[in-house]
Design an enzyme around this catalytic site. Structure first.
Site, short mmCIF file in Angstrom:
data_model
loop_
_atom_site.label_atom_id
_atom_site.label_comp_id
_atom_site.label_asym_id
_atom_site.label_seq_id
_atom_site.Cartn_x
_atom_site.Cartn_y
_atom_site.Cartn_z
CE LYS A 96 -6.43 2.01 -0.91
NZ LYS A 96 -7.17 2.02 0.38
NE ARG B 99 -5.67 9.24 2.91
CZ ARG B 99 -4.36 9.39 2.76
NH1 ARG B 99 -3.85 10.61 2.52
NH2 ARG B 99 -3.56 8.35 2.82
CE LYS C 152 -3.77 2.29 2.46
NZ LYS C 152 -4.67 2.23 3.64
CB SER D 135 -11.34 7.09 -4.01
OG SER D 135 -10.16 7.64 -3.44
CE LYS E 235 -3.73 8.09 6.73
NZ LYS E 235 -4.91 7.21 6.68
#
Length: 360
Positions: free
Chosen positions: A283, A231, A221, A309, A252
């Protein structure tokens, strides 16, 4: 010109003839032969539908993700029913948690009466054959928007920020995964990217008798710019924590992977396989097809790819402006995931794509 025409040899009929014995176009000349030699196929059985849920009484559209909504129980069940009708059998749940339920430990993630267990129970009691996946991470439940527990100091922190405490987070993720399993989840999907969480979750699930609950690990990820609409949907972006002496990391990057790295994904995959993962996920999806291919080639476990998304929003925006044919472009992207080696694809297009594929 006549001199150019005379350059080419002629066949016995007098037509121009290029000496080429091997002609790949012969296997492309008609749909009957193209379908016979097609190397990759995509069908509804390869698709997983991500669904957003919340505690409000009515569904709420998500502006940055046209066609998607935060569902209440009733609309969630309608969405599952519609997807099952077109052959989509897998669903993964993502909760939008009320701010008053959020804290640094993500305490509400472990609540057996919480939103996700309620949704699992509703789906499984209404549609026993639906295969329910859950997201295992603290960010929807966290007051700081991170996937893990925030330290109270900046010792060893990145650029003076607090740290994300790996081992304390893993302890809580195990409790969260167990809560989902006991509610009836078929698969738990740790998306947090903490070290050692797959093995710890597997051990806890097995200890409590949930040996049949699978683990789809978010193995690779990446710290990507393609997560923005997601988000928005969950209000899970990193944010400052009121009253804290130190600030959380603004991103992150201390736990999600660097987009520049490919070999690191092989290391992550090796660890997840050893720790008991049943499937490895990459991802985002389309920008990381090289990673999907590398993991598919290197490991015997099935590979999942998440069309995230941002990818979905870009396709929707281009289609809305008439710049692409949505059906053609979307089904092409799904086929590309399969060609790269993905066994399953998480996509917000799952229901639409299944209908399109069935009509071909």
């Amino acid at each position: 010109s006549s001199s150019a025409a005379s350059f080419f040899p002629r066949n016995v009929s007098g037509d121009v003839h290029v000496f080429q014995k091997s002609r790949p176009r012969r296997n492309r000349k008609a749909s009957a032969i193209r379908s016979m030699v097609r190397e990759s196929q995509v069908s509804a059985s390869n698709l997983v539908l991500p669904l957003f849920v919340h505690n409000k009484n009515i569904p709420e559209p998500i502006p940055s993700m046209p066609g998607c909504a935060r569902h209440n129980i009733d609309s969630l069940l309608r969405e599952v029913d519609g997807a099952l009708e077109v052959g989509v059998n897998h669903f993964v749940l993502f909760p939008k948690i009320d701010d008053n339920l959020k804290d640094n430990l993500g305490t509400s993630a472990m609540d057996p009466s919480g939103l996700v267990p309620e949704c699992i129970l509703a789906i499984k009691s209404t549609f026993p054959n639906a295969y329910v996946w859950t997201d295992v991470a603290l960010d929807p439940y966290s007051s700081n928007g991170h996937d893990g527990v925030l330290s109270h100091d900046d010792l060893h922190g990145d650029n003076g920020h607090a740290r994300i405490l790996n081992d304390k987070t893993v302890e809580l993720l195990c409790k969260q995964a167990l809560t989902h399993a006991e509610a009836g989840a078929d698969i738990v999907s740790p998306s947090d990217m903490m070290d050692g969480r797959v093995g710890a979750i597997r051990e806890v699930l097995d200890e409590y008798g949930h040996t049949d609950v699978g683990i789809v690990s978010y193995t690779a990820k990446y710290a990507s710019g393609f997560y923005g609409p997601f988000r928005d949907a969950l209000d899970s972006a990193p944010r400052a924590q009121t009253g804290s002496a130190v600030s959380p990391p603004p991103n992150k990057k201390t736990y999600q992977m660097d987009p520049a790295n490919a070999r690191e994904a092989l290391r992550e995959a090796f660890l997840d396989e050893q720790e008991g993962a049943d499937m490895l996920m990459v991802k985002p999806g389309l920008p990381y097809l090289d990673i999907v291919s590398a993991l598919s080639t290197e490991y015997n476990l099935p590979i999942a790819a998440y069309q995230v998304s941002g990818e979905y929003a870009m396709l929707k925006a281009a289609a809305a402006n008439g710049w692409i044919d949505e059906k053609v472009a979307v089904t092409e992207t799904l086929l590309c995931f399969r060609r790269a080696g993905a066994s399953c694809i998480l996509t917000y297009y799952a229901k639409e794509a299944a209908s399109w594929l069935a009509s071909e």
